[in-house]
Design a protein around this motif. Structure first.
Motif, mmCIF file in Angstrom:
data_model
loop_
_atom_site.group_PDB
_atom_site.id
_atom_site.type_symbol
_atom_site.label_atom_id
_atom_site.label_comp_id
_atom_site.label_asym_id
_atom_site.label_seq_id
_atom_site.Cartn_x
_atom_site.Cartn_y
_atom_site.Cartn_z
ATOM 1 N N GLY A 1 16.229 44.034 -12.510
ATOM 2 C CA GLY A 1 15.030 43.929 -13.345
ATOM 3 C C GLY A 1 14.668 45.248 -13.986
ATOM 4 O O GLY A 1 14.970 46.320 -13.455
ATOM 5 N N TYR A 2 14.025 45.142 -15.150
ATOM 6 C CA TYR A 2 13.485 46.335 -15.823
ATOM 7 C C TYR A 2 12.089 45.983 -16.317
ATOM 8 O O TYR A 2 11.900 45.008 -17.056
ATOM 9 N N ALA A 3 11.101 46.764 -15.894
ATOM 10 C CA ALA A 3 9.708 46.550 -16.298
ATOM 11 C C ALA A 3 9.189 47.825 -16.939
ATOM 12 O O ALA A 3 9.458 48.925 -16.467
ATOM 13 N N ARG A 4 8.417 47.653 -18.055
ATOM 14 C CA ARG A 4 7.866 48.822 -18.739
ATOM 15 C C ARG A 4 6.569 48.448 -19.437
ATOM 16 O O ARG A 4 6.432 47.362 -19.979
ATOM 17 N N THR A 5 5.627 49.371 -19.386
ATOM 18 C CA THR A 5 4.454 49.317 -20.248
ATOM 19 C C THR A 5 4.346 50.672 -20.929
ATOM 20 O O THR A 5 4.878 51.665 -20.442
ATOM 21 N N SER A 6 3.630 50.684 -22.048
ATOM 22 C CA SER A 6 3.519 51.917 -22.827
ATOM 23 C C SER A 6 2.568 52.918 -22.208
ATOM 24 O O SER A 6 2.749 54.119 -22.354
ATOM 25 N N THR A 7 1.524 52.427 -21.551
ATOM 26 C CA THR A 7 0.520 53.342 -21.008
ATOM 27 C C THR A 7 0.178 52.976 -19.578
ATOM 28 O O THR A 7 0.421 51.852 -19.118
ATOM 29 N N LEU A 8 -0.429 53.921 -18.899
ATOM 30 C CA LEU A 8 -0.869 53.689 -17.525
ATOM 31 C C LEU A 8 -2.050 52.728 -17.480
ATOM 32 O O LEU A 8 -2.371 52.183 -16.429
ATOM 33 N N ASP A 9 -2.723 52.498 -18.629
ATOM 34 C CA ASP A 9 -3.873 51.603 -18.678
ATOM 35 C C ASP A 9 -3.477 50.132 -18.620
ATOM 36 O O ASP A 9 -4.327 49.272 -18.482
ATOM 37 N N GLN A 10 -2.190 49.845 -18.740
ATOM 38 C CA GLN A 10 -1.732 48.464 -18.790
ATOM 39 C C GLN A 10 -1.265 47.980 -17.429
ATOM 40 O O GLN A 10 -0.253 47.303 -17.301
ATOM 41 N N ASP A 11 -2.039 48.264 -16.392
ATOM 42 C CA ASP A 11 -1.644 47.935 -15.025
ATOM 43 C C ASP A 11 -1.451 46.440 -14.802
ATOM 44 O O ASP A 11 -0.508 46.033 -14.134
ATOM 45 N N GLY B 1 -0.558 44.026 -16.897
ATOM 46 C CA GLY B 1 0.691 43.582 -17.493
ATOM 47 C C GLY B 1 1.897 44.098 -16.739
ATOM 48 O O GLY B 1 2.906 43.403 -16.583
ATOM 49 N N PHE B 2 1.792 45.318 -16.255
ATOM 50 C CA PHE B 2 2.881 45.927 -15.503
ATOM 51 C C PHE B 2 3.096 45.178 -14.194
ATOM 52 O O PHE B 2 4.226 44.825 -13.840
ATOM 53 N N GLU B 3 2.009 44.917 -13.483
ATOM 54 C CA GLU B 3 2.096 44.183 -12.211
ATOM 55 C C GLU B 3 2.633 42.775 -12.427
ATOM 56 O O GLU B 3 3.423 42.273 -11.623
ATOM 57 N N ARG C 1 5.918 41.199 -10.614
ATOM 58 C CA ARG C 1 5.841 39.944 -9.854
ATOM 59 C C ARG C 1 6.876 38.933 -10.359
ATOM 60 O O ARG C 1 7.576 38.294 -9.581
ATOM 61 N N GLU C 2 6.966 38.798 -11.679
ATOM 62 C CA GLU C 2 7.879 37.834 -12.280
ATOM 63 C C GLU C 2 9.340 38.181 -11.973
ATOM 64 O O GLU C 2 10.141 37.302 -11.659
ATOM 65 N N LEU C 3 9.667 39.454 -12.055
ATOM 66 C CA LEU C 3 11.041 39.886 -11.772
ATOM 67 C C LEU C 3 11.402 39.668 -10.301
ATOM 68 O O LEU C 3 12.503 39.212 -9.984
ATOM 69 N N LYS C 4 10.475 39.980 -9.409
ATOM 70 C CA LYS C 4 10.717 39.782 -7.972
ATOM 71 C C LYS C 4 10.847 38.296 -7.654
ATOM 72 O O LYS C 4 11.724 37.882 -6.897
ATOM 73 N N ALA C 5 9.968 37.464 -8.257
ATOM 74 C CA ALA C 5 9.996 36.016 -8.016
ATOM 75 C C ALA C 5 11.316 35.406 -8.487
ATOM 76 O O ALA C 5 11.811 34.445 -7.904
ATOM 77 N N LEU C 6 11.889 35.954 -9.548
ATOM 78 C CA LEU C 6 13.160 35.462 -10.078
ATOM 79 C C LEU C 6 14.320 35.823 -9.148
ATOM 80 O O LEU C 6 15.357 35.181 -9.182
ATOM 81 N N GLY C 7 14.109 36.829 -8.318
ATOM 82 C CA GLY C 7 15.145 37.220 -7.367
ATOM 83 C C GLY C 7 15.876 38.504 -7.715
ATOM 84 O O GLY C 7 16.985 38.734 -7.224
#
Length: 186
Positions: free
Chosen positions: A4-14, A16-18, A22-28
């Motif tokens: 999995g690869y997760a990214r947000t542009s800013t630290l304020d987007q917690d 969306g980041f979380e 969650r989605e990547l972990k749930a997918l396996g």
């Protein structure tokens, strides 16, 4: 292996980041690379994910815009993945490049996204030109010129350009332009 690869542009987007994590972990996804940086900044975790991936693996992202900043950038990522025998899966689009249809869909969607961005920039330029013609567009206020006296006073106290810039929250180049107005860079 699903990577999995997760990214947000800013630290304020917690949130969306979380949600991505969650989605990547749930997918396996067995390994998830994550970072909170602008798409145009160096993305060390994306580079690490691309380096980590091995033949037969699949790189998974929740959305295309979390991965690539342009069609050209997307093409480079896909080229690197294909060279290693790694597939790409984009969850919200239902695209999986391990299939011929998935590869076609990704190419089409990437082209449409690039077209959309170019159209948005063209509309923005037209809007700015219209506002300028009507005298409503003034541009950004020059921050350093408004603080020229402060800059000169701090310089007279012996502060370096870097220290002045840091204290006033402006760029070092702006300080330089105020202190050296005859410079060719001005």
């Amino acid at each position: 292996m699903l990577i999995g690869y997760a990214r947000t542009s800013t630290l304020d987007q917690d949130a969306g980041f979380e949600a991505q994590l969650r989605e990547l972990k749930a997918l396996g996804c067995e390994k998830v690379f994550q970072e909170q940086v602008s798409s145009v900044a160096p993305r060390k975790q994306l580079e690490a994910a691309l380096e980590f991936a091995r033949q037969g693996d699949t790189l998974v992202v929740t959305k295309l815009d979390r991965l690539a900043r342009s069609v050209v950038h997307l093409g480079k990522i896909i080229e690197a993945l294909e060279a290693k025998g790694v597939a790409l899966r984009i969850l919200n689009l239902g695209v999986d490049t391990s299939t011929p249809t998935g590869k076609l869909m990704l190419s089409v969607l990437g082209g449409v996204a690039q077209f959309e961005r170019e159209m948005m920039l063209e509309r923005q330029r037209e809007g700015i030109a219209k506002a300028k013609d009507e005298g409503r567009y003034k541009g950004r206020k020059p921050t350093a010129r408004a603080r020229a006296e402060e800059i000169k006073a701090l310089s007279a106290q012996g502060m370096s350009m870097g220290a002045i810039a840091a204290q006033l929250g402006i760029g070092k180049g702006s300080v330089h332009r105020v202190l050296n107005p005859a410079s060719p860079a001005a």
